[in-house]
Design an enzyme around this catalytic site. Structure first.
Site, mmCIF file in Angstrom:
data_model
loop_
_atom_site.group_PDB
_atom_site.id
_atom_site.type_symbol
_atom_site.label_atom_id
_atom_site.label_comp_id
_atom_site.label_asym_id
_atom_site.label_seq_id
_atom_site.Cartn_x
_atom_site.Cartn_y
_atom_site.Cartn_z
ATOM 1 N N ILE A 190 0.827 -1.209 0.000
ATOM 2 C CA ILE A 190 0.000 0.000 0.000
ATOM 3 C C ILE A 190 0.858 1.254 0.000
ATOM 4 O O ILE A 190 0.501 2.263 -0.628
ATOM 5 C CB ILE A 190 -0.997 -0.008 1.184
ATOM 6 C CG1 ILE A 190 -2.010 1.128 1.050
ATOM 7 C CG2 ILE A 190 -0.285 0.051 2.522
ATOM 8 C CD1 ILE A 190 -2.826 1.116 -0.214
ATOM 9 N N GLU A 226 -7.493 -1.991 5.141
ATOM 10 C CA GLU A 226 -7.473 -2.565 6.487
ATOM 11 C C GLU A 226 -6.309 -3.527 6.648
ATOM 12 O O GLU A 226 -5.707 -3.974 5.676
ATOM 13 C CB GLU A 226 -8.790 -3.285 6.789
ATOM 14 C CG GLU A 226 -9.368 -4.121 5.670
ATOM 15 C CD GLU A 226 -8.506 -5.259 5.204
ATOM 16 O OE1 GLU A 226 -7.904 -5.943 6.065
ATOM 17 O OE2 GLU A 226 -8.411 -5.481 3.983
ATOM 18 N N GLY A 241 -5.771 -6.994 0.497
ATOM 19 C CA GLY A 241 -6.289 -6.005 1.438
ATOM 20 C C GLY A 241 -5.382 -4.793 1.474
ATOM 21 O O GLY A 241 -4.770 -4.428 0.472
ATOM 22 N N GLU A 242 -5.311 -4.149 2.627
ATOM 23 C CA GLU A 242 -4.489 -2.950 2.849
ATOM 24 C C GLU A 242 -5.018 -1.718 2.114
ATOM 25 O O GLU A 242 -4.482 -0.633 2.275
ATOM 26 C CB GLU A 242 -3.024 -3.160 2.438
ATOM 27 C CG GLU A 242 -2.295 -4.274 3.121
ATOM 28 C CD GLU A 242 -0.855 -4.418 2.641
ATOM 29 O OE1 GLU A 242 -0.364 -3.554 1.876
ATOM 30 O OE2 GLU A 242 -0.207 -5.408 3.026
ATOM 31 N N GLY A 243 -6.022 -1.876 1.261
ATOM 32 C CA GLY A 243 -6.449 -0.784 0.393
ATOM 33 C C GLY A 243 -5.771 -0.808 -0.958
ATOM 34 O O GLY A 243 -5.925 0.129 -1.749
#
Length: 344
Positions: free
Chosen positions: A90, A167, A309-311
């Site tokens: 990210i 997240e 994830g992580e955006g």
């Protein structure tokens, strides 16, 4: 708690006429055209993306101690340290694409050192194990929604008009699956996937524990708020608050993958009008993600078989959102360019 206005459709004909009059055949820009119309409704006649902010909420989950992931619970904190050091996917994508990145501690097992630069929005030291007791109290849900809203307001005050959500939390696909099942009336087997890439035995255990959680809390799953309290995650709650806070301000949210979409589902169940402020970035490799997208009649911008994830998926979708806004704002019309419009 939230005052969310429905998006006005009064200018829809004008917006569509503007798009159709650009120097191109009608519909030639495909999915960018309805995206541009959506942005024009939300951001006005000359939509321009300003200071996009990626909010990554991190939290730990009690169910992680039951072995539902390939990673132990302490990896949440280790990954947040990696975020703070700039070494995660990210970070790379946000640097490349011009996102303002904020890492938020929604409730990890241990609070990170202040010098790490992580924003403190802690609701507790991880949730309760949802297969044994409630994840959190309704009071914590209320505080979490307020925390998410406050982070969006803070960025909006600095000029942000697009929010991205990400997240981090070992065990959060289990909580997300339970939230999804409760909100959509599905069985655990329809919602539980491999998450970080677990083997068949771990997947079976994960499904069994989510089933156990849903059965344990069955009588309490009566509202989106109670669903979040019983089986949710601190980061899911705060992302839900961020979505509702952005909708309240009238600005769009780029939703990432499975976990972030669970927060979007909760937001829409609380305030159906918030759906109009959501842009879904990508279709996750997590099997159940497609069911949630279909439930909300969402067609994501990308399909890259991602499941990090992580955006990260939301981060990568930013250039498409910018392109849609820019062509609407800058592209010449047939009359401006002196070109004969031959569109039938």
């Amino acid at each position: 708690m939230f005052d969310i206005a429905p998006v006005s459709r009064e200018r829809d004909e004008q917006i569509q006429a503007c798009i159709d009059d650009k120097t191109k055949p009608r519909g030639a820009l495909g999915a960018l055209e309805p995206l541009a119309a959506h942005l024009a409704r939300l951001l006005g006649e000359a939509p321009e993306i300003g200071r996009p902010a990626m909010l990554v909420f991190a939290a730990d989950h009690g169910i992680a101690s039951a072995g539902v992931s390939i990673a132990p619970p302490e990896v949440t904190g280790q990954m947040v340290a990696n975020f703070a050091a700039g070494g995660a996917a990210i970070n790379v994508f946000c640097r490349q694409l011009g996102w303002q990145l904020e890492i938020i501690d929604a409730g990890m097992l241990s609070a990170p050192p202040r010098e790490m630069g992580v924003t403190d929005c802690r609701l507790g030291a991880g949730t309760g194990p949802i297969h044994k007791r409630a994840a959190m109290t309704l009071g914590q849900v209320e505080h979490g929604l307020a925390f998410g809203r406050e982070r969006v307001r803070s960025h909006h005050a600095e000029g942000t008009n697009l929010i991205g959500l990400g997240e981090m939390g070992i065990g959060n696909t289990s909580s997300a699956a339970a939230v999804m099942a409760a909100l959509m009336g599905l069985e655990a087997k329809d919602c539980v996937g491999r998450g970080t890439g677990v083997d068949a035995a771990t997947l079976k255990r994960k499904q069994m524990l989510v089933e156990q959680a849903l059965l344990l809390h069955l009588d309490m799953l009566t509202s989106p708020e109670s669903v979040l309290a019983c089986v949710g995650g601190f980061e899911i709650v705060e992302m839900t608050g961020a979505i509702l806070g952005a909708a309240e301000l009238g600005i769009p949210v780029l939703v990432d993958g499975f976990i972030a979409t669970t927060a979007a589902l909760a937001a829409v169940k609380m305030f159906p009008q918030s759906r109009e402020y959501l842009i879904f970035a990508h279709r996750s490799a997590e099997r159940a993600h497609g069911l949630m997208l279909a439930h909300m009649e969402a067609e994501p911008l990308l399909s890259l078989d991602m499941r990090l994830g992580e955006g990260t998926g939301a981060a990568l979708a930013l250039p498409l959102v910018q392109a849609a806004a820019n062509f609407y704002r800058e592209m010449a019309s047939f009359s401006d360019a002196g070109i004969t419009d031959v569109t039938p």
